[in-house]
Design an enzyme around this catalytic site. Sequence first.
Site, PDB file in Angstrom:
ATOM      1  N   LYS A   1     -16.730  -0.314   4.699  1.00  0.00           N
ATOM      2  CA  LYS A   1     -15.747   0.638   5.222  1.00  0.00           C
ATOM      3  C   LYS A   1     -15.949   0.979   6.694  1.00  0.00           C
ATOM      4  O   LYS A   1     -14.975   1.127   7.436  1.00  0.00           O
ATOM      5  CB  LYS A   1     -15.752   1.909   4.368  1.00  0.00           C
ATOM      6  CG  LYS A   1     -15.259   1.683   2.942  1.00  0.00           C
ATOM      7  CD  LYS A   1     -15.264   2.975   2.141  1.00  0.00           C
ATOM      8  CE  LYS A   1     -14.783   2.747   0.719  1.00  0.00           C
ATOM      9  NZ  LYS A   1     -14.750   4.001  -0.078  1.00  0.00           N
TER      10      LYS A   1
ATOM     11  N   ASN B   1     -11.036   2.397   3.982  1.00  0.00           N
ATOM     12  CA  ASN B   1     -11.005   1.602   2.754  1.00  0.00           C
ATOM     13  C   ASN B   1      -9.746   0.751   2.684  1.00  0.00           C
ATOM     14  O   ASN B   1      -9.526   0.053   1.701  1.00  0.00           O
ATOM     15  CB  ASN B   1     -11.088   2.501   1.511  1.00  0.00           C
ATOM     16  CG  ASN B   1      -9.811   3.261   1.260  1.00  0.00           C
ATOM     17  OD1 ASN B   1      -9.070   3.584   2.193  1.00  0.00           O
ATOM     18  ND2 ASN B   1      -9.535   3.578   0.003  1.00  0.00           N
TER      19      ASN B   1
ATOM     20  N   GLY C   1     -22.835  11.827   0.938  1.00  0.00           N
ATOM     21  CA  GLY C   1     -22.589  10.418   1.239  1.00  0.00           C
ATOM     22  C   GLY C   1     -21.153  10.132   1.666  1.00  0.00           C
ATOM     23  O   GLY C   1     -20.429  11.007   2.139  1.00  0.00           O
TER      24      GLY C   1
ATOM     25  N   TYR D   1     -16.751   8.117 -13.096  1.00  0.00           N
ATOM     26  CA  TYR D   1     -15.775   7.818 -14.148  1.00  0.00           C
ATOM     27  C   TYR D   1     -16.351   6.970 -15.274  1.00  0.00           C
ATOM     28  O   TYR D   1     -15.675   6.709 -16.260  1.00  0.00           O
ATOM     29  CB  TYR D   1     -14.508   7.164 -13.584  1.00  0.00           C
ATOM     30  CG  TYR D   1     -14.693   5.854 -12.852  1.00  0.00           C
ATOM     31  CD1 TYR D   1     -14.737   4.646 -13.529  1.00  0.00           C
ATOM     32  CD2 TYR D   1     -14.774   5.842 -11.466  1.00  0.00           C
ATOM     33  CE1 TYR D   1     -14.884   3.453 -12.856  1.00  0.00           C
ATOM     34  CE2 TYR D   1     -14.919   4.650 -10.775  1.00  0.00           C
ATOM     35  CZ  TYR D   1     -14.970   3.459 -11.474  1.00  0.00           C
ATOM     36  OH  TYR D   1     -15.128   2.277 -10.803  1.00  0.00           O
TER      37      TYR D   1
END
Length: 256
Positions: free
Chosen positions: A48, A69, A110, A198
């Site tokens: 990124k 991104n 982060g 997730y």
Amino acid sequence: MIHNAGYAAAGLDGWSYVAIECAEAELAAQIGGLGPEWAGLSLTMPLKEEALRLAASATVVARATGAANTLVRRDDGSWHADNTDVYGMVRVLRAAGLCPSPAVTVLGGGGTCRAALGAAAELGATSVTVVTRRPSVREELRPAADALGLELAGADWADAAKLFEADAVISTVPKGAADHLAASVDWRPGTVLFDAIYDPWPTPLAAAAEKSGISVVSGLDLLLGQALSQFEQFTGVTPAPEAAMREALFEAASRR
């Protein structure tokens, strides 16, 4: 998967979304070798920052967060950088009922924290409390906060459980890092929890929040939200076919 489902639903015959393995040092050559048929690229870590550096232009939010991104090909063949993680986070937090100009607490410092700072600014926040184990991490975030017009308040990890009275609590820490907080947080009615994990889901923290009646959104919701923005930028089709893309994503997740 998500994008291909969207192309099919939008009737975009001939469009496809494929995965490419690429090391950071190889990204410039990879991008330089792409033909005009490539409308855009999705980038994951650790690409990124390099993607932002290679782009000819970038959104304000991509530059402020120091990460891209998304790369979108312009008519002149150049690449334009964006950070749709920010817009995805804004989308899911608003859908969860987050109030305007929220008080925001972020766990972790982060890359996802940088997107959270961008989202907080887009949502009208004026300050954000960032909770980390090391104070030096918070200092590294200060230029991003300044660029976004946010006051950055720092807090130590030992005090994390005391900082859940914000309108939005955004957990960006790795799997397991916040599990111990599930038993010690006193949830305030109206708070929205975003947990970037997730898999596995729900996390202990998310399960505790749901049990207390708190609105919860997951990393899977963010994955969809950022993809919708990418789809619209890649194709020019607005709005993206959210229902089809959501179904494809959650069906794939259920097979994990």
